[in-house]
Design an enzyme around this catalytic site. Sequence first.
Site, PDB file in Angstrom:
ATOM      1  N   ARG A   1      -8.839   1.833   9.579  1.00  0.00           N
ATOM      2  CA  ARG A   1      -9.454   0.498   9.579  1.00  0.00           C
ATOM      3  C   ARG A   1      -8.770  -0.396  10.602  1.00  0.00           C
ATOM      4  NH1 ARG A   1      -8.830  -1.095   3.615  1.00  0.00           N
ATOM      5  NH2 ARG A   1      -9.791  -3.042   4.256  1.00  0.00           N
TER       6      ARG A   1
ATOM      7  N   ARG B   1      -2.501  -3.791  -2.790  1.00  0.00           N
ATOM      8  CA  ARG B   1      -3.576  -4.706  -3.203  1.00  0.00           C
ATOM      9  C   ARG B   1      -4.333  -4.154  -4.413  1.00  0.00           C
ATOM     10  NH1 ARG B   1      -7.627  -6.892   1.245  1.00  0.00           N
ATOM     11  NH2 ARG B   1      -8.179  -4.724   1.615  1.00  0.00           N
TER      12      ARG B   1
ATOM     13  N   LYS C   1      -8.052 -12.441   4.460  1.00  0.00           N
ATOM     14  CA  LYS C   1      -9.361 -13.095   4.606  1.00  0.00           C
ATOM     15  C   LYS C   1     -10.046 -13.343   3.254  1.00  0.00           C
ATOM     16  CE  LYS C   1     -11.226  -9.937   7.269  1.00  0.00           C
ATOM     17  NZ  LYS C   1     -10.122  -8.963   7.393  1.00  0.00           N
TER      18      LYS C   1
ATOM     19  N   ARG D   1     -18.170  -8.348  13.023  1.00  0.00           N
ATOM     20  CA  ARG D   1     -17.015  -7.495  13.277  1.00  0.00           C
ATOM     21  C   ARG D   1     -17.158  -6.713  14.587  1.00  0.00           C
ATOM     22  NH1 ARG D   1     -15.148  -6.609   7.627  1.00  0.00           N
ATOM     23  NH2 ARG D   1     -13.365  -5.241   7.515  1.00  0.00           N
TER      24      ARG D   1
ATOM     25  N   ARG E   1      -9.027  -0.558  -4.322  1.00  0.00           N
ATOM     26  CA  ARG E   1     -10.190  -0.159  -3.538  1.00  0.00           C
ATOM     27  C   ARG E   1      -9.976   1.238  -2.964  1.00  0.00           C
ATOM     28  NH1 ARG E   1     -11.414  -5.023   0.575  1.00  0.00           N
ATOM     29  NH2 ARG E   1     -11.821  -3.197   1.875  1.00  0.00           N
TER      30      ARG E   1
HETATM   31  P1  AMP Z   1     -13.650  -5.529   3.983  1.00  0.00           P
HETATM   32  O1  AMP Z   1     -13.825  -5.759   2.531  1.00  0.00           O
HETATM   33  O2  AMP Z   1     -14.063  -6.724   4.817  1.00  0.00           O
HETATM   34  O3  AMP Z   1     -12.293  -5.014   4.343  1.00  0.00           O
HETATM   35  O4  AMP Z   1     -14.705  -4.361   4.385  1.00  0.00           O
HETATM   36  C1  AMP Z   1     -14.599  -3.069   3.828  1.00  0.00           C
HETATM   37  C2  AMP Z   1     -15.343  -2.062   4.682  1.00  0.00           C
HETATM   38  O5  AMP Z   1     -16.740  -2.412   4.738  1.00  0.00           O
HETATM   39  C3  AMP Z   1     -14.916  -1.990   6.139  1.00  0.00           C
HETATM   40  O6  AMP Z   1     -13.789  -1.156   6.317  1.00  0.00           O
HETATM   41  C4  AMP Z   1     -16.180  -1.400   6.781  1.00  0.00           C
HETATM   42  O7  AMP Z   1     -16.306  -0.023   6.509  1.00  0.00           O
HETATM   43  C5  AMP Z   1     -17.277  -2.121   6.021  1.00  0.00           C
HETATM   44  N1  AMP Z   1     -17.637  -3.403   6.664  1.00  0.00           N
HETATM   45  C6  AMP Z   1     -17.482  -4.665   6.142  1.00  0.00           C
HETATM   46  N2  AMP Z   1     -17.952  -5.591   6.991  1.00  0.00           N
HETATM   47  C7  AMP Z   1     -18.411  -4.935   8.081  1.00  0.00           C
HETATM   48  C8  AMP Z   1     -19.022  -5.332   9.301  1.00  0.00           C
HETATM   49  N3  AMP Z   1     -19.229  -6.619   9.576  1.00  0.00           N
HETATM   50  N4  AMP Z   1     -19.360  -4.360  10.186  1.00  0.00           N
HETATM   51  C9  AMP Z   1     -19.165  -3.052   9.909  1.00  0.00           C
HETATM   52  N5  AMP Z   1     -18.593  -2.609   8.786  1.00  0.00           N
HETATM   53  C10 AMP Z   1     -18.220  -3.528   7.871  1.00  0.00           C
END
Ligand code: AMP
Length: 214
Positions: free
Chosen positions: A167, A122, A8, A83, A156
């Site tokens: 996740r 990554r 994404k 999400r 990360r």
């Molecule tokens: P990402 O970079 O999109 O993989 O997001 C990293 C982390 O941020 C996720 O594993 C969640 O802990 C948190 N996170 C990001 N977007 C959301 C969302 N829309 N709702 C809840 N948690 C989120």
Amino acid sequence: MGPPGAGKGTQAKRLVEKFGMVHLSSGDIFRAEKASGSDLGRKLAEYMSAGELVPDGIVVEMMAKAITTADSQAGLMLDGFPRTVPQAEALDAQLAEAGKPLNGVVVITCDDQAIVARITGRRSCPRCGKVYHVEFLKPQVEGRCDDCDGVELAQRADDKEEVVRERLSAYYAQTEPVITYYRDRGEVKVVEVDGNGAPDQVTAKLVQAVAGLG
Ligand code: AMP
């Protein structure tokens, strides 16, 4: 939309370059808040480092603000938000109030075994956010960002294998139902793109899919 590691973030960056809209990544927004050292940032970090979703109340408030303040003339590319179904409902309400349409939902699919390999390899640039992979998407100089004068790439904190599994289960339990939510509503186009190929092949398919949303 799509599971963690589907591509994404990488693909959204490429698509906004091509189409000119603004990229709003909830994960990037939360990581920036965490880096600021604020109390809110510390709270977000607790959920993120455990691989859990941040509670809807916090997410909706932060994303509503980001959407309102973004320069959205050329459109927004939302990445990682919504999400959960309550987040999707809140987004619908905000867009309805602002009189703005949701043009479509693009879902990038990816096999679980590919996801774990992708996420654990990554690396990203702490300065510009560009995403690399130690095997599949190497920088020109090992461990250094191509675009930022040799800034060292980082992993990360939530990309460790045990957190990735958490996740993934959060994705299947809480985020997949959002795709059904949009499909059931019927008014929003939902397109699925196979994200298992090489990054450039996936980009080509996504460009077509996004262009088709109008
Ligand atoms: P990402 O970079 O999109 O993989 O997001 C990293 C982390 O941020 C996720 O594993 C969640 O802990 C948190 N996170 C990001 N977007 C959301 C969302 N829309 N709702 C809840 N948690 C989120």
